[in-house]
Design an enzyme around this catalytic site. Structure first.
Site, PDB file in Angstrom:
ATOM      1  CG  ASP A 100      -1.993  -1.050   1.197  1.00 19.64           C
ATOM      2  OD1 ASP A 100      -2.393  -1.457   0.086  1.00 19.64           O
ATOM      3  OD2 ASP A 100      -2.462  -1.461   2.273  1.00 19.64           O
ATOM      4  CG  ASP A 150      -6.651  -1.463  -1.414  1.00 23.36           C
ATOM      5  OD1 ASP A 150      -6.920  -2.674  -1.540  1.00 23.36           O
ATOM      6  OD2 ASP A 150      -5.717  -1.043  -0.698  1.00 23.36           O
TER       7      ASP A 150
END
Length: 179
Positions: free
Chosen positions: A119, A135
């Site tokens: 991330d 995401d």
């Protein structure tokens, strides 16, 4: 017909997954082990994080759950996509399915290859959990699906989910058109 129904979406999934994987590799290369890159002071920055859980850090280090959950969700998305009629009015419904599938596969690739998901987007202003391109795919497709469900399609438009496909008549056999 099969190429249009499955070939084009397959290419879209591959391209979307490639974009996700490229951005994650760039994050590894430019962000790992370094201070966050501030794009808007106090608001948005790029920050390397290895996420071993789900959204908001839940289920940390429970990879088997993610493998099973991803495979179940992917199977459901494929089933749903296969049921969507080829009528023009359903074209918009296909988009969130394809994009969500790509997001699920993008994060699945990371989990299998590394045991975690990379991330790197961080909204510091609201201290939102760090996230990635896959995401974004999942979240945007879920929002689009809800918008379509509540504002475009009616309940009757989803009858295709309970309908069984009719078998084509065999050679020499005709359908009975009597009323």
């Amino acid at each position: 017909m099969k190429l249009k129904k499955y070939g084009i979406p397959l290419v879209a999934v591959i391209l979307l997954c490639a974009l996700d994987q490229i951005t994650k590799r760039l994050a590894v290369h430019f962000l790992m082990g370094k201070s966050p890159v501030v794009l808007w002071d106090g608001v948005f920055e790029l920050q390397y994080v290895e996420n071993r859980g789900a959204a908001f850090g839940i289920f940390q280090n429970q990879q088997i759950i993610f493998y099973i959950l991803t495979l179940v969700i992917a199977a459901l998305l494929l089933w749903f996509y296969s049921k969507i009629p080829e009528e023009r009015k359903y074209l918009l419904l296909k988009i969130p399915v394809i994009v969500c599938f790509a997001g699920a596969i993008g994060n699945f690739i990371d989990r299998v290859a590394h045991g975690y998901v990379v991330d790197f987007f961080y909204f510091k202003l609201i201290d939102f959990p760090v996230f990635n391109v896959a995401d974004i795919y999942i979240t945007c497709s879920a929002v689009l699906f809800l918008i379509l469900f509540f504002f475009k399609y009616k309940e009757d438009d989803f009858k295709f989910l309970s309908r069984k496909k009719e078998a084509a008549p065999s050679a020499g056999e005709e359908k009975n058109h009597d009323l």
